[in-house]
Design an enzyme around this catalytic site. Structure first.
Site, PDB file in Angstrom:
ATOM      1  N   GLU A 173       5.435  11.299  21.565  1.00 17.14           N
ATOM      2  CA  GLU A 173       6.166  11.640  20.433  1.00 17.14           C
ATOM      3  C   GLU A 173       5.790  13.093  19.832  1.00 17.14           C
ATOM      4  O   GLU A 173       4.489  13.071  19.489  1.00 17.14           O
ATOM      5  CB  GLU A 173       6.212  10.509  19.451  1.00 17.14           C
ATOM      6  CG  GLU A 173       7.225  10.697  18.213  1.00 17.14           C
ATOM      7  CD  GLU A 173       7.341  10.042  17.083  1.00 17.14           C
ATOM      8  OE1 GLU A 173       8.084   9.500  16.869  1.00 17.14           O
ATOM      9  OE2 GLU A 173       5.933   9.344  16.719  1.00 17.14           O
ATOM     10  N   GLU A 187       6.056  -0.478  13.433  1.00 20.01           N
ATOM     11  CA  GLU A 187       7.033   0.414  14.012  1.00 20.01           C
ATOM     12  C   GLU A 187       6.286   1.790  14.125  1.00 20.01           C
ATOM     13  O   GLU A 187       6.163   2.264  13.120  1.00 20.01           O
ATOM     14  CB  GLU A 187       8.324   0.558  13.025  1.00 20.01           C
ATOM     15  CG  GLU A 187       9.425   1.169  13.747  1.00 20.01           C
ATOM     16  CD  GLU A 187      10.424   1.777  12.770  1.00 20.01           C
ATOM     17  OE1 GLU A 187      10.747   0.931  11.711  1.00 20.01           O
ATOM     18  OE2 GLU A 187      10.553   3.072  12.961  1.00 20.01           O
ATOM     19  N   LYS A 205       0.789  -1.059   0.078  1.00 21.97           N
ATOM     20  CA  LYS A 205       0.100  -0.151   0.090  1.00 21.97           C
ATOM     21  C   LYS A 205       0.933   1.314  -0.019  1.00 21.97           C
ATOM     22  O   LYS A 205       1.631   1.414   0.982  1.00 21.97           O
ATOM     23  CB  LYS A 205      -0.994  -0.157   1.260  1.00 21.97           C
ATOM     24  CG  LYS A 205      -1.453   1.142   1.815  1.00 21.97           C
ATOM     25  CD  LYS A 205      -2.480   1.951   0.767  1.00 21.97           C
ATOM     26  CE  LYS A 205      -3.131   3.122   1.582  1.00 21.97           C
ATOM     27  NZ  LYS A 205      -2.166   4.165   1.723  1.00 21.97           N
ATOM     28  N   GLY A 260      -0.739   2.311  13.111  1.00 22.24           N
ATOM     29  CA  GLY A 260      -0.391   1.185  13.595  1.00 22.24           C
ATOM     30  C   GLY A 260      -1.257   0.558  14.412  1.00 22.24           C
ATOM     31  O   GLY A 260      -1.694  -0.842  14.278  1.00 22.24           O
ATOM     32  N   GLY A 312       4.801   4.092  10.565  1.00 21.41           N
ATOM     33  CA  GLY A 312       4.018   5.343  10.561  1.00 21.41           C
ATOM     34  C   GLY A 312       3.702   5.576  11.991  1.00 21.41           C
ATOM     35  O   GLY A 312       4.490   5.452  12.951  1.00 21.41           O
ATOM     36  N   SER A 313       2.428   6.086  11.925  1.00 19.54           N
ATOM     37  CA  SER A 313       1.924   6.752  13.322  1.00 19.54           C
ATOM     38  C   SER A 313       1.484   5.650  14.403  1.00 19.54           C
ATOM     39  O   SER A 313       0.996   4.538  13.943  1.00 19.54           O
ATOM     40  CB  SER A 313       0.733   7.965  12.965  1.00 19.54           C
ATOM     41  OG  SER A 313      -0.495   7.053  12.582  1.00 19.54           O
ATOM     42  N   ARG A 314       1.468   5.987  15.670  1.00 24.66           N
ATOM     43  CA  ARG A 314       0.980   5.120  16.461  1.00 24.66           C
ATOM     44  C   ARG A 314      -0.552   4.879  16.254  1.00 24.66           C
ATOM     45  O   ARG A 314      -1.006   3.690  16.334  1.00 24.66           O
ATOM     46  CB  ARG A 314       0.968   5.660  17.903  1.00 24.66           C
ATOM     47  CG  ARG A 314       0.588   4.975  19.013  1.00 24.66           C
ATOM     48  CD  ARG A 314       1.003   5.284  20.460  1.00 24.66           C
ATOM     49  NE  ARG A 314       0.660   4.569  21.754  1.00 24.66           N
ATOM     50  CZ  ARG A 314       0.868   4.935  22.521  1.00 24.66           C
ATOM     51  NH1 ARG A 314       1.751   5.730  23.043  1.00 24.66           N
ATOM     52  NH2 ARG A 314       0.153   4.339  23.872  1.00 24.66           N
ATOM     53  N   ARG A 315      -1.370   5.811  15.955  1.00 22.28           N
ATOM     54  CA  ARG A 315      -2.583   5.743  15.570  1.00 22.28           C
ATOM     55  C   ARG A 315      -3.040   4.580  14.454  1.00 22.28           C
ATOM     56  O   ARG A 315      -3.900   3.811  14.555  1.00 22.28           O
ATOM     57  CB  ARG A 315      -3.386   7.054  15.150  1.00 22.28           C
ATOM     58  CG  ARG A 315      -4.892   6.881  15.342  1.00 22.28           C
ATOM     59  CD  ARG A 315      -5.916   8.012  15.184  1.00 22.28           C
ATOM     60  NE  ARG A 315      -5.047   9.393  15.333  1.00 22.28           N
ATOM     61  CZ  ARG A 315      -5.389  10.503  14.730  1.00 22.28           C
ATOM     62  NH1 ARG A 315      -6.524  10.517  14.037  1.00 22.28           N
ATOM     63  NH2 ARG A 315      -4.876  11.628  14.853  1.00 22.28           N
ATOM     64  N   CYS A 360      12.316   8.312  13.482  1.00 20.06           N
ATOM     65  CA  CYS A 360      11.664   7.622  14.552  1.00 20.06           C
ATOM     66  C   CYS A 360      12.841   7.358  15.564  1.00 20.06           C
ATOM     67  O   CYS A 360      12.363   7.055  16.668  1.00 20.06           O
ATOM     68  CB  CYS A 360      11.100   6.451  14.225  1.00 20.06           C
ATOM     69  SG  CYS A 360      11.890   5.068  13.235  1.00 20.06           S
TER      70      CYS A 360
HETATM   71  N1  LIG Z   1       7.602   7.121  14.445  1.00 25.32           N
HETATM   72  C1  LIG Z   1       7.600   7.041  13.078  1.00 25.32           C
HETATM   73  O1  LIG Z   1       8.500   6.341  12.551  1.00 25.32           O
HETATM   74  C2  LIG Z   1       6.934   8.020  12.193  1.00 25.32           C
HETATM   75  C3  LIG Z   1       5.785   8.604  12.804  1.00 25.32           C
HETATM   76  N2  LIG Z   1       5.026   9.153  12.003  1.00 25.32           N
HETATM   77  C4  LIG Z   1       3.719  10.068  12.603  1.00 25.32           C
HETATM   78  O2  LIG Z   1       2.816   9.866  11.878  1.00 25.32           O
HETATM   79  C5  LIG Z   1       2.045  11.012  11.253  1.00 25.32           C
HETATM   80  C6  LIG Z   1       1.260  10.691  10.225  1.00 25.32           C
HETATM   81  O3  LIG Z   1       2.391  10.469   9.386  1.00 25.32           O
HETATM   82  P1  LIG Z   1       2.144   9.154   8.155  1.00 25.32           P
HETATM   83  O4  LIG Z   1       3.520   8.988   7.652  1.00 25.32           O
HETATM   84  O5  LIG Z   1       1.080   9.659   7.259  1.00 25.32           O
HETATM   85  O6  LIG Z   1       1.545   7.816   9.188  1.00 25.32           O
HETATM   86  P2  LIG Z   1       0.228   7.313   9.129  1.00 25.32           P
HETATM   87  O7  LIG Z   1       0.248   6.267  10.297  1.00 25.32           O
HETATM   88  O8  LIG Z   1      -0.921   8.534   9.224  1.00 25.32           O
HETATM   89  O9  LIG Z   1      -0.071   6.463   7.519  1.00 25.32           O
HETATM   90  C7  LIG Z   1       0.887   5.586   7.215  1.00 25.32           C
HETATM   91  C8  LIG Z   1       0.106   4.597   6.297  1.00 25.32           C
HETATM   92  O10 LIG Z   1      -0.916   4.029   6.900  1.00 25.32           O
HETATM   93  C9  LIG Z   1      -2.160   4.020   6.383  1.00 25.32           C
HETATM   94  N3  LIG Z   1      -3.128   4.401   7.612  1.00 25.32           N
HETATM   95  C10 LIG Z   1      -2.910   5.063   8.593  1.00 25.32           C
HETATM   96  N4  LIG Z   1      -3.827   4.893   9.435  1.00 25.32           N
HETATM   97  C11 LIG Z   1      -4.572   3.742   9.037  1.00 25.32           C
HETATM   98  C12 LIG Z   1      -6.024   3.205   9.485  1.00 25.32           C
HETATM   99  N5  LIG Z   1      -6.540   3.440  10.281  1.00 25.32           N
HETATM  100  N6  LIG Z   1      -6.287   2.217   8.601  1.00 25.32           N
HETATM  101  C13 LIG Z   1      -5.730   1.769   7.493  1.00 25.32           C
HETATM  102  N7  LIG Z   1      -4.826   2.352   7.011  1.00 25.32           N
HETATM  103  C14 LIG Z   1      -4.239   3.262   7.601  1.00 25.32           C
HETATM  104  C15 LIG Z   1      -2.074   5.203   5.600  1.00 25.32           C
HETATM  105  O11 LIG Z   1      -2.891   5.319   4.621  1.00 25.32           O
HETATM  106  C16 LIG Z   1      -0.445   5.246   5.196  1.00 25.32           C
HETATM  107  O12 LIG Z   1      -0.390   4.367   3.795  1.00 25.32           O
HETATM  108  C17 LIG Z   1       3.498  11.869  11.647  1.00 25.32           C
HETATM  109  O13 LIG Z   1       2.659  13.216  11.989  1.00 25.32           O
HETATM  110  C18 LIG Z   1       3.993  11.346  12.665  1.00 25.32           C
HETATM  111  O14 LIG Z   1       3.406  11.948  13.890  1.00 25.32           O
HETATM  112  C19 LIG Z   1       5.104   9.067  10.740  1.00 25.32           C
HETATM  113  C20 LIG Z   1       6.208   8.445  10.095  1.00 25.32           C
HETATM  114  C21 LIG Z   1       7.215   7.774  10.924  1.00 25.32           C
HETATM  115  O1  LIG Z   2      17.083   4.308   9.675  1.00 24.98           O
HETATM  116  C1  LIG Z   2      17.038   5.253  10.479  1.00 24.98           C
HETATM  117  O2  LIG Z   2      18.352   5.884  10.305  1.00 24.98           O
HETATM  118  C2  LIG Z   2      15.932   5.769  11.247  1.00 24.98           C
HETATM  119  C3  LIG Z   2      14.702   5.041  10.885  1.00 24.98           C
HETATM  120  C4  LIG Z   2      13.452   5.787  11.181  1.00 24.98           C
HETATM  121  O3  LIG Z   2      13.403   6.718  11.376  1.00 24.98           O
HETATM  122  C5  LIG Z   2      12.160   5.062  10.815  1.00 24.98           C
HETATM  123  O4  LIG Z   2      11.939   3.841  11.055  1.00 24.98           O
HETATM  124  O5  LIG Z   2      11.295   5.662  10.541  1.00 24.98           O
END
Ligand SMILES: NC(=O)C1=CN([C@@H]2O[C@H](COP(=O)(O)OP(=O)(O)OC[C@H]3O[C@@H](n4cnc5c(N)ncnc54)[C@H](O)[C@@H]3O)[C@@H](O)[C@H]2O)C=CC1
Ligand SMILES: O=C(O)CCC(=O)C(=O)O
Length: 526
Positions: A393, A265, A184, A246, A241-244, A302
């Site tokens: 975070e 993650e 996806k 995931g 991606g986000s905690r929500r 992250c």
């Molecule tokens: N800790 C980390 O590694 C990361 C954290 N984030 C956090 O996430 C926030 C949003 O960033 P995104 O990268 O867009 O993450 P996201 O979690 O909103 O989306 C990532 C993917 O998952 C899908 N998705 C999200 N929620 C879903 C659900 N309820 N059901 C089905 N599919 C779903 C989305 O369509 C997208 O393809 C950022 O502002 C940040 O706070 C984002 C990237 C990395």
């Molecule tokens: O690989 C890195 O340097 C960081 C990894 C990371 O930020 C992530 O997994 O979203």
């Protein structure tokens, strides 16, 4: 290669009819062409059926053939040339050097998994030969190997358009294990996803593999991702991606008639402990090093150092002065998406508005939209322990310093932390005692513990752990970076008294694949 805006369902290109997705150049706010047609349940169904149809053949490909496939994916990504970098820059706002480095990491990761597949220890071959004379009961012939779980759903990450996306670590490790992959795409970088997707699709064809080994689906919102994780032919999920997001996918997976593992993650604040002797010896250098790590890539890792812990006093003041100076002069890079920028600003505003939190420094403001103005805050150990909001975070270059009255309070704060990807100790020889006291807590909390470094920058190697207890990930027993990531997509099968000509090659007498095997307990090439 011209972008078409189409999804890749097996060997076909397919235009989705469920709305349109446009990438946005976050540095200007401009919409990028072309429009990408969103998928729906019909595309999810078709991709999952093809993946299921491909599974039994793909999983029994010889290690050499699977390794050659991984190398073909890597080569095809490189053959995309500068067009890939240019499109990824436009869609992510990330600079050229970062994306070139990320491409190198992506290709290196695929090649490393090719080497892992050839080496073969991931098969986990074990043979306990029959003991027909054993009393009181004979032992049957028992042989174990690991097989792949089945088709894997991979969610591309916004913050790594190459290394954690269409052909990133989740996809490479799933392919290496023998799992077909349905990706996806992240809606922030559909063009980058199509380019890389076509490189993978071409490799599938070049290697004569069944078309369902790979599909790529677009979809805004949650419906495509939900349908994918709910599909009974999908047997595992990789997500960054986000905690929500995931947690939502964990729930979908757990509620299926057949629940499946989700390797998500999510969020981590990556505590950094500045121990007293290290602070006394080099407070200023630590302050500058911290700001360089915090602001790298607009803090969109992250592994970003989101909290600092230290015993209050004049050495910590020296650290703060150096950090405030460095951060005050830091430029404001473009963030990945307007949504991520808005979430960063909201997180920073919440900290700035908290009566128990002091704003120590802000970075420079930038011209143009979606700029990340770095931020450093401070609070007390008591406030941090009382307010769970302070443990959340803030994705981007924001960090919170926790001034602790003594080492015991530092340990109490560490004990209260959620699961983390990393925990960092800055220490000198005189800090060894304090570090030893903290270490058992950090082992329980984090996937990787570092001394005298910074958590950003994850090596792709055999010993890496990029994982950790919830909420850093949904399953702290594994890693999403490094060769051990293959373990996520395998499960053991034991063959008891199965006739020799029905046994898989890996378990046959004479060791035809030349594997390391555990034979009657002893590991060797027998
Ligand atoms: N800790 C980390 O590694 C990361 C954290 N984030 C956090 O996430 C926030 C949003 O960033 P995104 O990268 O867009 O993450 P996201 O979690 O909103 O989306 C990532 C993917 O998952 C899908 N998705 C999200 N929620 C879903 C659900 N309820 N059901 C089905 N599919 C779903 C989305 O369509 C997208 O393809 C950022 O502002 C940040 O706070 C984002 C990237 C990395
Ligand atoms: O690989 C890195 O340097 C960081 C990894 C990371 O930020 C992530 O997994 O979203």
């Amino acid at each position: 290669m011209t972008l078409t805006g189409m999804m890749l369902i097996g060997a076909e290109s397919h235009r989705g009819r469920n709305g349109e997705i446009h990438a946005i150049d976050p540095s200007t706010g401009a919409k990028l062409e072309p429009a990408f047609g969103g998928g729906g349940t019909a595309e999810v169904d078709r991709a999952c059926q093809l993946a299921w149809d491909a599974f039994d053949r793909f999983r029994e490909t010889a290690p050499e053939d699977r390794a050659v496939f991984l190398e073909a994916v890597a080569r095809n990504i490189l053959d995309l040339g500068d067009a890939l970098i240019v499109r990824a820059m436009a869609e992510s706002g990330l600079p050229r050097a970062r994306l070139e480095g990320e491409r190198g990491r992506t290709v290196g990761q695929l090649r490393l998994f090719a080497a892992v597949v050839r080496e073969g220890s991931w098969i986990g071959a074990r043979i306990d030969p029959a003991l027909p004379e054993r009393a009181p009961l004979p032992r049957p012939d028992l042989r174990q190997r690991r097989i792949p779980l089945g088709p894997v759903a991979v969610f591309g990450a916004s913050n790594f358009p190459l290394a954690f996306s269409v052909a990133g670590g989740d996809t490479a490790s799933a392919f290496a294990a023998g799992c077909p992959v349905v990706v996806k795409a992240h809606s922030a970088h559909p063009g980058t996803s199509e380019l890389v997707g076509r490189a993978v699709q071409a490799a599938v064809a070049e290697c004569g593999l069944p078309e369902g080994v790979f599909s790529l689906i677009f979809g805004a919102g949650s419906s495509v991702g939900t349908a994918l994780v709910a599909d009974p032919r999908i047997k595992a999920v990789g997500f960054t991606g986000s905690r929500r997001g995931g947690v939502a996918l964990m729930e979908v997976a757990a509620k299926r008639p057949e629940p499946i593992p989700v390797y998500a993650e999510m969020s981590s604040i990556n505590p950094v402990f500045l121990l007293p002797a290290a602070l006394a010896a080099r407070a200023e250098a630590l302050g500058r090093g911290f700001v360089a790590s915090l602001t790298m890539g607009a803090g969109q890792f992250c592994t970003n150092p989101g909290i600092l812990l230290a015993v209050d006093g004049p050495d910590l003041d020296r650290f703060v002065a150096a950090a405030v100076e460095a951060l005050g002069g830091s430029a404001a890079p473009t963030m990945l998406t307007p949504g991520i920028h808005a979430a960063f600003d909201a997180g920073v505003a919440a900290l700035a508005g908290n009566a128990l939190v002091a704003t120590l420094a802000r970075g420079l403001d930038g011209d143009g939209p979606n700029r990340c103005r770095a931020a450093l805050f401070a609070t007390t150990a008591d406030a941090f322990l009382d307010d769970p909001a302070l443990r959340e975070e803030v994705f981007g270059a924001a960090s919170l310093l926790i001034r602790c009255p003594d080492l015991e309070s530092l340990r109490a704060v560490a004990e209260r932390l959620d699961g983390q990807l990393t925990a960092t100790l800055h220490m000198d020889a005189a800090d060894t005692g304090a570090a030893a006291v903290l270490l058992p807590t950090l082992e329980r909390k984090a996937g990787r513990i570092l001394a005298n470094g910074w958590p950003t920058g994850v090596e792709v190697c055999h010993a890496m752990v990029h994982g950790g207890p919830f909420p850093a990930t949904s399953d702290g027993r594994t890693t999403s970076v490094g060769t051990a990531a293959i373990e996520r997509f395998l499960r053991p099968v034991c063959y008891q008294d199965i006739p020799a000509d029905l046994l898989p090659q890996a378990l046959r007498d004479g060791n035809p694949l030349g594997l390391w095997r555990r034979f009657d307990g002893a590991l060797g090439r027998h």
